[in-house]
Design a protein around this motif. Structure first.
Motif, PDB file in Angstrom:
ATOM      1  N   GLY A 177       0.867  -1.282  -0.135  1.00 19.91           N
ATOM      2  CA  GLY A 177      -0.099  -0.081   0.159  1.00 19.91           C
ATOM      3  C   GLY A 177       0.722   1.101   0.048  1.00 19.91           C
ATOM      4  O   GLY A 177       0.155   2.275  -0.094  1.00 19.91           O
ATOM      5  N   THR A 178       1.938   1.399   0.050  1.00 21.46           N
ATOM      6  CA  THR A 178       2.811   2.393  -0.070  1.00 21.46           C
ATOM      7  C   THR A 178       3.395   3.024  -1.397  1.00 21.46           C
ATOM      8  O   THR A 178       2.828   1.844  -2.536  1.00 21.46           O
ATOM      9  N   THR A 179       3.507   3.877  -1.705  1.00 23.78           N
ATOM     10  CA  THR A 179       4.005   4.533  -2.995  1.00 23.78           C
ATOM     11  C   THR A 179       4.886   3.395  -3.786  1.00 23.78           C
ATOM     12  O   THR A 179       4.681   2.987  -4.686  1.00 23.78           O
ATOM     13  N   LEU A 180       5.983   3.189  -2.722  1.00 22.58           N
ATOM     14  CA  LEU A 180       6.821   2.180  -3.265  1.00 22.58           C
ATOM     15  C   LEU A 180       6.287   0.801  -3.771  1.00 22.58           C
ATOM     16  O   LEU A 180       6.380   0.394  -4.875  1.00 22.58           O
ATOM     17  N   THR A 181       5.600   0.242  -2.789  1.00 21.62           N
ATOM     18  CA  THR A 181       5.039  -1.107  -3.189  1.00 21.62           C
ATOM     19  C   THR A 181       4.140  -0.881  -4.338  1.00 21.62           C
ATOM     20  O   THR A 181       3.733  -2.013  -4.914  1.00 21.62           O
ATOM     21  N   LYS A 182       3.427  -0.011  -4.183  1.00 25.15           N
ATOM     22  CA  LYS A 182       2.211   0.092  -5.476  1.00 25.15           C
ATOM     23  C   LYS A 182       2.975   0.197  -6.779  1.00 25.15           C
ATOM     24  O   LYS A 182       2.500  -0.866  -7.556  1.00 25.15           O
ATOM     25  N   ALA A 183       3.986   0.692  -6.979  1.00 16.13           N
ATOM     26  CA  ALA A 183       4.895   0.679  -8.045  1.00 16.13           C
ATOM     27  C   ALA A 183       5.392  -0.679  -8.222  1.00 16.13           C
ATOM     28  O   ALA A 183       5.337  -1.376  -9.337  1.00 16.13           O
ATOM     29  N   MET A 184       5.955  -1.311  -7.315  1.00 19.20           N
ATOM     30  CA  MET A 184       6.409  -2.713  -7.204  1.00 19.20           C
ATOM     31  C   MET A 184       5.431  -3.662  -7.779  1.00 19.20           C
ATOM     32  O   MET A 184       5.559  -4.579  -8.520  1.00 19.20           O
ATOM     33  N   ASP A 185       4.133  -3.615  -7.371  1.00 24.74           N
ATOM     34  CA  ASP A 185       3.112  -4.328  -7.748  1.00 24.74           C
ATOM     35  C   ASP A 185       2.745  -4.401  -9.150  1.00 24.74           C
ATOM     36  O   ASP A 185       2.411  -5.262 -10.047  1.00 24.74           O
ATOM     37  N   ILE A 186       2.864  -3.054  -9.748  1.00 22.11           N
ATOM     38  CA  ILE A 186       2.884  -3.104 -11.208  1.00 22.11           C
ATOM     39  C   ILE A 186       4.022  -3.840 -11.997  1.00 22.11           C
ATOM     40  O   ILE A 186       3.719  -4.331 -12.957  1.00 22.11           O
ATOM     41  N   ALA A 187       5.362  -3.574 -11.566  1.00 20.55           N
ATOM     42  CA  ALA A 187       6.395  -4.206 -11.945  1.00 20.55           C
ATOM     43  C   ALA A 187       6.519  -5.774 -12.041  1.00 20.55           C
ATOM     44  O   ALA A 187       6.915  -6.400 -12.760  1.00 20.55           O
ATOM     45  N   ARG A 188       5.580  -6.338 -10.781  1.00 18.72           N
ATOM     46  CA  ARG A 188       5.558  -7.655 -10.542  1.00 18.72           C
ATOM     47  C   ARG A 188       4.364  -8.256 -11.472  1.00 18.72           C
ATOM     48  O   ARG A 188       4.211  -9.466 -11.424  1.00 18.72           O
ATOM     49  N   GLY A 189       3.554  -7.417 -11.928  1.00 20.68           N
ATOM     50  CA  GLY A 189       2.210  -7.957 -12.722  1.00 20.68           C
ATOM     51  C   GLY A 189       1.200  -8.364 -11.728  1.00 20.68           C
ATOM     52  O   GLY A 189       0.337  -9.101 -11.819  1.00 20.68           O
ATOM     53  N   GLY A 190       1.359  -7.830 -10.469  1.00 16.80           N
ATOM     54  CA  GLY A 190       0.302  -8.234  -9.529  1.00 16.80           C
ATOM     55  C   GLY A 190       0.982  -7.997  -8.102  1.00 16.80           C
ATOM     56  O   GLY A 190       1.962  -7.780  -7.907  1.00 16.80           O
ATOM     57  N   GLN A 191      -0.066  -8.029  -7.090  1.00 18.41           N
ATOM     58  CA  GLN A 191       0.486  -7.851  -5.687  1.00 18.41           C
ATOM     59  C   GLN A 191       0.365  -9.347  -5.141  1.00 18.41           C
ATOM     60  O   GLN A 191      -0.841  -9.877  -4.810  1.00 18.41           O
ATOM     61  N   PHE A 192       1.655  -9.841  -5.142  1.00 17.09           N
ATOM     62  CA  PHE A 192       1.970 -11.430  -4.791  1.00 17.09           C
ATOM     63  C   PHE A 192       2.514 -11.476  -3.302  1.00 17.09           C
ATOM     64  O   PHE A 192       3.520 -10.775  -2.959  1.00 17.09           O
ATOM     65  N   THR A 193       1.991 -12.171  -2.289  1.00 14.10           N
ATOM     66  CA  THR A 193       2.643 -12.368  -1.227  1.00 14.10           C
ATOM     67  C   THR A 193       3.566 -13.691  -1.056  1.00 14.10           C
ATOM     68  O   THR A 193       4.262 -13.775  -0.351  1.00 14.10           O
ATOM     69  N   THR A 194       3.364 -14.441  -2.263  1.00 15.29           N
ATOM     70  CA  THR A 194       4.291 -15.556  -2.502  1.00 15.29           C
ATOM     71  C   THR A 194       4.637 -15.438  -3.900  1.00 15.29           C
ATOM     72  O   THR A 194       4.187 -14.777  -4.750  1.00 15.29           O
ATOM     73  N   ILE A 195       5.586 -16.066  -4.184  1.00 12.83           N
ATOM     74  CA  ILE A 195       6.221 -16.038  -5.604  1.00 12.83           C
ATOM     75  C   ILE A 195       5.068 -16.719  -6.759  1.00 12.83           C
ATOM     76  O   ILE A 195       4.992 -17.900  -6.412  1.00 12.83           O
ATOM     77  N   PRO A 196       4.894 -16.007  -7.680  1.00 11.45           N
ATOM     78  CA  PRO A 196       4.001 -16.692  -8.420  1.00 11.45           C
ATOM     79  C   PRO A 196       4.894 -17.679  -9.456  1.00 11.45           C
ATOM     80  O   PRO A 196       6.028 -17.286  -9.770  1.00 11.45           O
TER      81      PRO A 196
END
Length: 281
Positions: A177-196
Motif C-alpha cells: 500500500g505504500t507508493t513504493l510497493t504500489k509501483a512494485m506491484d505493477i512491476a511484478r504484474g500483481g500484488q503477490f505475497t508468495t512467488i507466482p
C-alpha cells in the motif's frame, strides 16, 4: 543472484546532481591513502567476532579479521557516497540518516559464512551483511566489467531499509500500500505475497527466491530501480534478466514511470551519481 541477508534484531530477535570533475582521476582506496575513514579496533557488545570497524556518519561497518582493509574502506566510501552524493561533507537527506541512527543500523563484513554464526547484536538493531569476496572495487576501475561490486547492493539495502523506509513510511515503506510497493506491484504484474509460478508475462521484476517475503521484495526492487537509473546495470542484462529487465535509466524512465518519478523526485534528494568507492576524491 545471491539473496541478501537482512539482519533484524528487535524485541523478537541524497543528493545534488553535481558530479565529480570529469578530469579528476579516482584513486583506489587503500589503508594508506584514505583521507576520510580510519579503521579502529572494535569492542562493541554483540560483535565480539568482528575485530575492527569503520564509522560512516555514525553508522558502523564491522569486519572480521579475514576481511581485507581496502574492502572495508571501500564499503565505507560507498556508503558515504550514497548518503552524501554531492560529496560536500554533509548528508543529502538528514531524515534518512536520522532514521538509520534511530534504527541502530549497522553492517557486518564476513569472509566465511560461519563468520555470521557468532553475530549477536543487542535487541533493536537493524543490520546488513556484505562478503569480502563479493566486494570488488576493481569493477569500477575496470569500466564496470568483471565481477560486480556487491557493495553497491548491500550498502544500499541498509540505507533504504533502515533509513528511507522509516523516514517516509507511507512513501518508501516496504509493506503493501505504500507508493513504493504500489509501483512494485505493477512491476511484478500483481500484488503477490508468495512467488507466482510463473510471473505474469507483462512483469519486468521477477525475483523468484522463495525465502524473500513481500517486504524483502520491496528492498530488492528499489535496489534494481535506483542502480539502473544510476547506470550500474548497463552491462549486466545477461546476468540479471531473470530478476530484472529494465537495466538502463532509459528503460526505467519509459516503462516503470511510477518508480522513476519517485526515485528522481527532488524532495527526497536521492543519489544521482553511482558511487565508485572514492568519496571526496
Amino acid at each position: 543472484m545471491k539473496k541478501s541477508i537482512l539482519i533484524i534484531v528487535s524485541i523478537l530477535f541524497f543528493s545534488s546532481s553535481c558530479k565529480k570533475d570529469e578530469n579528476t582521476t579516482s584513486t583506489p582506496i587503500s589503508p594508506g591513502n584514505d583521507p576520510n575513514f580510519t579503521i579502529v579496533a572494535n569492542k562493541d557488545s554483540g560483535f565480539n567476532s568482528f575485530n575492527r570497524k569503520v564509522e560512516v556518519f555514525g553508522i558502523p561497518i564491522y569486519a572480521v579479521a579475514a576481511v581485507a582493509d581496502d574492502k572495508l574502506l571501500h564499503a565505507a566510501n560507498v556508503m558515504a557516497q550514497y548518503l552524501d552524493n554531492d560529496e560536500n561533507g554533509t548528508v543529502d537527506n538528514q531524515k534518512i540518516l536520522d532514521a538509520m541512527i534511530a534504527s541502530k543500523a549497522f553492517m557486518v563484513m564476513w569472509k566465511n559464512d560461519s563468520d555470521l554464526d557468532n553475530l549477536n547484536p543487542p535487541n533493536g538493531m537493524e543490520g546488513q551483511d556484505l562478503g569480502n569476496d563479493e566486494t570488488n572495487p576493481s569493477w569500477h576501475a575496470n569500466n564496470q566489467t568483471g565481477e560486480f561490486d556487491a557493495a553497491l547492493e548491500e550498502v544500499l539495502h541498509i540505507i533504504t531499509h533502515a533509513g528511507l523506509a522509516n523516514a517516509y513510511p507511507s512513501i518508501f515503506g516496504e509493506g503493501a500500500g505504500t507508493t513504493l510497493t504500489k509501483a512494485m506491484d505493477i512491476a511484478r504484474g500483481g500484488q503477490f505475497t508468495t512467488i507466482p509460478n510463473p510471473y505474469p508475462a507483462e512483469a519486468w521484476y521477477t525475483y523468484d527466491d522463495t525465502t524473500c517475503n513481500y517486504e524483502c521484495m520491496a528492498t530488492e526492487y528499489i535496489y534494481w530501480a535506483l542502480t539502473s537509473i544510476l547506470g550500474a546495470q548497463e552491462n549486466r542484462l545477461n546476468e540479471i534478466q531473470q530478476e530484472w529487465d529494465l537495466n538502463t535509466a532509459a528503460l526505467v524512465k519509459s516503462k516503470d514511470v511510477a518508480i522513476h518519478d519517485l526515485l528522481t523526485d527532488p524532495q527526497y534528494n536521492l543519489p544521482t551519481v553511482l558511487p565508485d568507492g572514492t568519496y571526496r576524491r
